[in-house]
Write a protein that holds these residues in place. Sequence first.
Motif, PDB file in Angstrom:
ATOM      1  N   LYS A  60      15.676  -2.150  64.521  1.00 24.09           N
ATOM      2  CA  LYS A  60      15.042  -0.859  64.783  1.00 24.09           C
ATOM      3  C   LYS A  60      14.086  -0.912  65.972  1.00 24.09           C
ATOM      4  CE  LYS A  60      16.902   1.741  61.523  1.00 24.09           C
ATOM      5  NZ  LYS A  60      18.024   0.879  61.120  1.00 24.09           N
ATOM      6  N   GLU A  61      13.523  -2.076  66.261  1.00 20.92           N
ATOM      7  CA  GLU A  61      12.573  -2.161  67.376  1.00 20.92           C
ATOM      8  C   GLU A  61      13.280  -2.260  68.720  1.00 20.92           C
ATOM      9  OE1 GLU A  61      13.477  -4.481  65.437  1.00 20.92           O
ATOM     10  OE2 GLU A  61      13.356  -6.479  66.342  1.00 20.92           O
ATOM     11  N   ARG A  62      14.623  -2.262  68.724  1.00 22.11           N
ATOM     12  CA  ARG A  62      15.377  -2.382  69.975  1.00 22.11           C
ATOM     13  C   ARG A  62      16.303  -1.194  70.216  1.00 22.11           C
ATOM     14  NH1 ARG A  62      16.062  -7.476  72.594  1.00 22.11           N
ATOM     15  NH2 ARG A  62      14.548  -8.973  71.834  1.00 22.11           N
ATOM     16  N   ILE A  63      16.097  -0.122  69.461  1.00 22.17           N
ATOM     17  CA  ILE A  63      16.919   1.074  69.658  1.00 22.17           C
ATOM     18  C   ILE A  63      16.645   1.676  71.034  1.00 22.17           C
ATOM     19  CG2 ILE A  63      17.255   3.456  68.872  1.00 22.17           C
ATOM     20  CD1 ILE A  63      16.609   2.515  66.061  1.00 22.17           C
ATOM     21  N   GLU A  64      17.701   2.186  71.668  1.00 26.14           N
ATOM     22  CA  GLU A  64      17.576   2.923  72.925  1.00 26.14           C
ATOM     23  C   GLU A  64      18.039   4.361  72.683  1.00 26.14           C
ATOM     24  OE1 GLU A  64      16.319   1.684  75.613  1.00 26.14           O
ATOM     25  OE2 GLU A  64      16.267  -0.445  75.069  1.00 26.14           O
ATOM     26  N   PRO A  65      17.590   5.301  73.521  1.00 25.38           N
ATOM     27  CA  PRO A  65      18.010   6.699  73.333  1.00 25.38           C
ATOM     28  C   PRO A  65      19.532   6.861  73.214  1.00 25.38           C
ATOM     29  CG  PRO A  65      16.247   6.598  74.942  1.00 25.38           C
ATOM     30  CD  PRO A  65      16.581   5.167  74.593  1.00 25.38           C
ATOM     31  N   ILE A  66      20.301   6.078  73.956  1.00 28.37           N
ATOM     32  CA  ILE A  66      21.761   6.264  73.897  1.00 28.37           C
ATOM     33  C   ILE A  66      22.359   5.827  72.565  1.00 28.37           C
ATOM     34  CG2 ILE A  66      22.228   6.147  76.384  1.00 28.37           C
ATOM     35  CD1 ILE A  66      23.025   3.152  75.811  1.00 28.37           C
ATOM     36  N   HIS A  67      21.552   5.214  71.694  1.00 27.39           N
ATOM     37  CA  HIS A  67      22.054   4.829  70.370  1.00 27.39           C
ATOM     38  C   HIS A  67      21.892   5.945  69.338  1.00 27.39           C
ATOM     39  CE1 HIS A  67      20.770   0.531  71.720  1.00 27.39           C
ATOM     40  NE2 HIS A  67      21.988   0.797  72.140  1.00 27.39           N
ATOM     41  N   ILE A  68      21.286   7.048  69.739  1.00 31.39           N
ATOM     42  CA  ILE A  68      20.900   8.079  68.767  1.00 31.39           C
ATOM     43  C   ILE A  68      22.076   9.027  68.458  1.00 31.39           C
ATOM     44  CG2 ILE A  68      19.312  10.015  68.346  1.00 31.39           C
ATOM     45  CD1 ILE A  68      17.861   7.364  68.416  1.00 31.39           C
ATOM     46  N   PHE A  69      22.234   9.326  67.182  1.00 30.72           N
ATOM     47  CA  PHE A  69      23.194  10.330  66.718  1.00 30.72           C
ATOM     48  C   PHE A  69      22.516  11.701  66.693  1.00 30.72           C
ATOM     49  CE2 PHE A  69      24.750   6.390  65.013  1.00 30.72           C
ATOM     50  CZ  PHE A  69      26.123   6.513  64.896  1.00 30.72           C
ATOM     51  N   VAL A  70      23.298  12.749  66.977  1.00 33.03           N
ATOM     52  CA  VAL A  70      22.788  14.117  66.843  1.00 33.03           C
ATOM     53  C   VAL A  70      23.731  14.876  65.919  1.00 33.03           C
ATOM     54  CG1 VAL A  70      21.953  16.176  68.040  1.00 33.03           C
ATOM     55  CG2 VAL A  70      21.956  13.957  69.226  1.00 33.03           C
ATOM     56  N   LEU A  71      23.151  15.495  64.887  1.00 35.88           N
ATOM     57  CA  LEU A  71      23.952  16.215  63.893  1.00 35.88           C
ATOM     58  C   LEU A  71      23.487  17.667  63.838  1.00 35.88           C
ATOM     59  CD1 LEU A  71      23.450  13.115  62.815  1.00 35.88           C
ATOM     60  CD2 LEU A  71      24.565  13.982  60.752  1.00 35.88           C
ATOM     61  N   PRO A  72      24.408  18.579  63.566  1.00 35.87           N
ATOM     62  CA  PRO A  72      23.991  19.976  63.404  1.00 35.87           C
ATOM     63  C   PRO A  72      23.378  20.186  62.018  1.00 35.87           C
ATOM     64  CG  PRO A  72      26.346  19.792  63.059  1.00 35.87           C
ATOM     65  CD  PRO A  72      25.866  18.409  63.410  1.00 35.87           C
ATOM     66  N   TYR A  73      22.394  21.089  61.983  1.00 34.68           N
ATOM     67  CA  TYR A  73      21.783  21.436  60.705  1.00 34.68           C
ATOM     68  C   TYR A  73      21.807  22.938  60.582  1.00 34.68           C
ATOM     69  CZ  TYR A  73      18.682  21.832  56.766  1.00 34.68           C
ATOM     70  OH  TYR A  73      18.186  22.119  55.523  1.00 34.68           O
ATOM     71  N   PRO A  74      22.135  23.520  59.417  1.00 36.98           N
ATOM     72  CA  PRO A  74      22.529  22.817  58.189  1.00 36.98           C
ATOM     73  C   PRO A  74      23.998  22.429  58.209  1.00 36.98           C
ATOM     74  CG  PRO A  74      22.523  25.180  57.808  1.00 36.98           C
ATOM     75  CD  PRO A  74      22.093  24.980  59.236  1.00 36.98           C
ATOM     76  N   GLN A  75      24.356  21.577  57.288  1.00 31.12           N
ATOM     77  CA  GLN A  75      25.764  21.291  57.028  1.00 31.12           C
ATOM     78  C   GLN A  75      25.865  20.800  55.594  1.00 31.12           C
ATOM     79  OE1 GLN A  75      27.507  17.385  58.558  1.00 31.12           O
ATOM     80  NE2 GLN A  75      25.866  17.682  60.054  1.00 31.12           N
ATOM     81  N   VAL A  76      27.039  20.990  55.008  1.00 29.12           N
ATOM     82  CA  VAL A  76      27.215  20.554  53.621  1.00 29.12           C
ATOM     83  C   VAL A  76      27.338  19.039  53.594  1.00 29.12           C
ATOM     84  CG1 VAL A  76      28.262  22.708  52.863  1.00 29.12           C
ATOM     85  CG2 VAL A  76      29.706  20.868  53.774  1.00 29.12           C
ATOM     86  N   ALA A  77      26.965  18.468  52.473  1.00 32.81           N
ATOM     87  CA  ALA A  77      27.062  17.018  52.322  1.00 32.81           C
ATOM     88  C   ALA A  77      28.522  16.601  52.443  1.00 32.81           C
ATOM     89  CB  ALA A  77      26.493  16.606  50.969  1.00 32.81           C
ATOM     90  N   PRO A  78      28.788  15.453  53.077  1.00 28.46           N
ATOM     91  CA  PRO A  78      30.172  14.984  53.171  1.00 28.46           C
ATOM     92  C   PRO A  78      30.707  14.665  51.782  1.00 28.46           C
ATOM     93  CG  PRO A  78      28.638  13.293  53.934  1.00 28.46           C
ATOM     94  CD  PRO A  78      27.830  14.531  53.687  1.00 28.46           C
ATOM     95  N   SER A  79      31.985  14.793  51.617  1.00 23.76           N
ATOM     96  CA  SER A  79      32.619  14.534  50.324  1.00 23.76           C
ATOM     97  C   SER A  79      33.926  13.807  50.600  1.00 23.76           C
ATOM     98  CB  SER A  79      32.890  15.864  49.617  1.00 23.76           C
ATOM     99  OG  SER A  79      33.989  16.504  50.239  1.00 23.76           O
ATOM    100  N   PRO A  80      34.635  13.439  49.553  1.00 23.60           N
ATOM    101  CA  PRO A  80      35.945  12.807  49.807  1.00 23.60           C
ATOM    102  C   PRO A  80      36.845  13.682  50.678  1.00 23.60           C
ATOM    103  CG  PRO A  80      35.314  12.534  47.515  1.00 23.60           C
ATOM    104  CD  PRO A  80      34.286  13.438  48.137  1.00 23.60           C
ATOM    105  N   HIS A  81      36.565  14.994  50.714  1.00 22.75           N
ATOM    106  CA  HIS A  81      37.450  15.895  51.449  1.00 22.75           C
ATOM    107  C   HIS A  81      36.864  16.380  52.768  1.00 22.75           C
ATOM    108  CE1 HIS A  81      39.723  15.798  47.811  1.00 22.75           C
ATOM    109  NE2 HIS A  81      38.670  16.206  47.129  1.00 22.75           N
ATOM    110  N   THR A  82      35.556  16.136  52.981  1.00 18.29           N
ATOM    111  CA  THR A  82      34.947  16.629  54.220  1.00 18.29           C
ATOM    112  C   THR A  82      34.114  15.521  54.854  1.00 18.29           C
ATOM    113  OG1 THR A  82      32.980  17.396  53.036  1.00 18.29           O
ATOM    114  CG2 THR A  82      34.761  18.999  53.360  1.00 18.29           C
ATOM    115  N   ASP A  83      34.230  15.408  56.166  1.00 19.29           N
ATOM    116  CA  ASP A  83      33.429  14.417  56.879  1.00 19.29           C
ATOM    117  C   ASP A  83      32.118  15.035  57.341  1.00 19.29           C
ATOM    118  OD1 ASP A  83      35.225  12.406  56.605  1.00 19.29           O
ATOM    119  OD2 ASP A  83      36.256  12.822  58.503  1.00 19.29           O
ATOM    120  N   ARG A  84      31.167  14.150  57.602  1.00 24.16           N
ATOM    121  CA  ARG A  84      29.918  14.578  58.213  1.00 24.16           C
ATOM    122  C   ARG A  84      30.228  15.069  59.636  1.00 24.16           C
ATOM    123  NH1 ARG A  84      26.271  10.122  56.698  1.00 24.16           N
ATOM    124  NH2 ARG A  84      25.865  11.255  54.776  1.00 24.16           N
ATOM    125  N   VAL A  85      29.518  16.098  60.085  1.00 27.14           N
ATOM    126  CA  VAL A  85      29.760  16.675  61.410  1.00 27.14           C
ATOM    127  C   VAL A  85      28.691  16.192  62.391  1.00 27.14           C
ATOM    128  CG1 VAL A  85      30.086  18.829  62.694  1.00 27.14           C
ATOM    129  CG2 VAL A  85      30.692  18.705  60.253  1.00 27.14           C
TER     130      VAL A  85
END
Lengths: 236, 236, 236, 236
Positions: free
Chosen positions: A60-85
């Motif tokens: 965690k002390e070596r993270i760079e900005p290019i390692h960051i994920f961006v997710l839309p909010y809100p979204q439903v929790a992922p399930s066996p049938h839906t992936d995280r967006v």
Amino acid sequence: MSSAETSDALVISSDPLHPANLIPELCRSFYKLGWVTGTGGGICIRVGDKVFIAPSGVQKERIEPIHIFVLPYPQVAPSPHTDRVFLRRPAMNLKESACTPLFWNSFDLRNAGSCIHTHSQHAVMATLLWDGPVFTISHQEMIKGVRIAGTGAALSYLDTLELPIIENTPNEEDLKDSMAEAMVKYPNAAGVLVRRHGVYVWGTDWEKAKTQTECLDYLFEIGVKMKLAGVPTVLN
Amino acid sequence: MSSAETSDALVISSDPLHPANLIPELCRSFYKLGWVTGTGGGICIRVGDKVFIAPSGVQKERIEPIHIFVLPYPQVAPSPHTDRVFLRRPAMNLKESACTPLFWNSFDLRNAGSCIHTHSQHAVMATLLWDGPVFTISHQEMIKGVRIAGTGAALSYLDTLELPIIENTPNEEDLKDSMAEAMVKYPNAAGVLVRRHGVYVWGTDWEKAKTQTECLDYLFEIGVKMKLAGVPTVLN
Amino acid sequence: MSSAETSDALVISSDPLHPANLIPELCRSFYKLGWVTGTGGGICIRVGDKVFIAPSGVQKERIEPIHIFVLPYPQVAPSPHTDRVFLRRPAMNLKESACTPLFWNSFDLRNAGSCIHTHSQHAVMATLLWDGPVFTISHQEMIKGVRIAGTGAALSYLDTLELPIIENTPNEEDLKDSMAEAMVKYPNAAGVLVRRHGVYVWGTDWEKAKTQTECLDYLFEIGVKMKLAGVPTVLN
Amino acid sequence: MSSAETSDALVISSDPLHPANLIPELCRSFYKLGWVTGTGGGICIRVGDKVFIAPSGVQKERIEPIHIFVLPYPQVAPSPHTDRVFLRRPAMNLKESACTPLFWNSFDLRNAGSCIHTHSQHAVMATLLWDGPVFTISHQEMIKGVRIAGTGAALSYLDTLELPIIENTPNEEDLKDSMAEAMVKYPNAAGVLVRRHGVYVWGTDWEKAKTQTECLDYLFEIGVKMKLAGVPTVLN
């Protein structure tokens, strides 16, 4: 993964207060506090409909900005049938933080703008010395730095701080339901302790999440010291 | 607020020893010592008739010179009928430190040039293990780094250090009178402990306030260790 | 003071390993370790016939090269009839470190090239829990980092480390004779503990003085932990 | 020594992730954690058939790339009749780390890409409070940051972590055989504790060696705290 998803535009900024710059900086600071060693712990920041999250299983002390994920909010929790967006994923073999569903609890149930997870030993020791379902401490000035529900008004010196403790699970994601239950059962709590694991703390923005985590960590630490010294931690 | 009051002239300087530069630097250093986490604690510096004070409720390790308040000295305490007077206020939605009336005690009663407030856990633990109205320790070299009344001659190794402990109040401002009383009752003390809260320490200038806070914090820490180890903290 | 004495030539150098550059750098590092807070403690370096010493009563983490005193070596101890001799004094109202006569013991009795004085709480706690005239510990790997007499061959893992403890005096200078006596009585010791005060450690050069101080401080710390945990600190 | 052996080409690189740059950087970081004070401890990195190792007996926080040794891998252990083989040696009076044969165990027996040795007091205290041949702890989240055998799959929260403890020897090199025996006897262990000395931890690369050392050090520290507080460290 679409090319849009690998674009750096959402995480490259010259503004030091941009979430993709703040997360690496704060994680370096948390590392020095012993909160995120060994790849554990971290912080997410939500700005309106965008959530910025660090990768799982990295230093965690070596993270760079290019390692960051961006997710839309809100979204439903992922399930066996839906992936995280995702709006943006690092162009590397990385996975989003395993804390993602726990961070989501703070958005959904508290409208938080930031959530911090630490493996601080003070938090873990508190969960070992308070062996019931709640950590309590009273009559400490630092209680005033914690807010009702994490996002409301500040507690008073005369309030007893209560933080629920949930039991750990082998998979971090599986804490989602018990954490949500604890948040419903303790609607005024600014965080949730996880026994033998650490703590989740949230706030309306990263500053308030961070300063409340500092106050709570201080209270865990001094609470443990008091208990070991035979000093009562709650006064009537 | 007049435009003069929002002028940066009083807080912008290329001199690293200017109070508006020193306060942010020292607060960053105090943060690393665990004295000012969670927005608590801080330092004020008085140079003649000007007092430089940090804002309330902000991350102390991230203060910038433009966040500093400047107040004229002397001035009467604010009342329901009179407001506090400022020479300069930050052009942001900030409030001066809640410690302001406590800092003022050190100016009015000791002619101090600087006053430091910490939430150090060593100070708080000392107030829990010394449950009477005074913290005492003797026969420690670091006692020599503390001055009589905070602004007088240095204590000797043969002096017993005494620091009054006052009870905490829900509002920091309400400590003003009991702190002043303790300063009158213990005229030789270099600071005042606040039970379950922290400590106030002053000196003729920022260097002496800082080094005395370091010496006292050391004495709180080793005093607590000694007491927990069953070693007497005062020798006859 | 002659103009030669205030010349900066002896303390201004672009070499980071010049003693006048090293002393400030090392003091900043020692400050972070808690060895020299509150103006206490410090380090001196002797290079042949020149001794570099920091001022007394200043913040050790803020020393600059121009604050350094340079003294010729050897010279007789100052007396009511003779003053200490300097090659260079800072052009400020500063006094040489009160440790000067103690540092001199290490030069005269051990031919040391550097001597360090700390107020480390680990050293002080060791002098409180070992209430006799000597601190002893055996069977610790870090013993191998300490040298016989501080300047000789390295100790073996099978050697028991012994460090004399002398009683503190109100004036630091007055420790000179009892420290010298302890050095004669314990000719193999790499340092001298001062009860309720700290420790003096020396070596043939600054590196060896520093690494031995680190090893001894480690041994004080773990010795105290062991004693408090009921673990024997010396094995037969 | 041939001129090829003193060439800087193998250790000079502008890539911050080059082993000769990483070792100094990581050692500075380990110094701040108290893992490598007093010249003890260190890290080696193996990239394919080249092993990068720091010198013995130097201040680990001050190592520079030009101080790094490079050795070919594999090679047979040195004996009275065969010397250790080097690809590059510093052009100074330096000796390779005394840990070299211990680091080699991790390459030969675990195919490790990096091995870390610390003198952390948490490790040493663990070897004193666990006086049998193995350190064990269960039900701690940080166990998940440790891998089977140090190079395999991650442990589960439900696994009990076991780390063998071997007895210290006067010469570090003499630990080679007992460490190898412990690695054979405990094939799933990610490291080996050395009583009254420290710990060796390895991984497939420097990141995994470092994060596992952090997790193990955390577990030693909290295990010691739990034991001293009377909290069981292994649950059934």
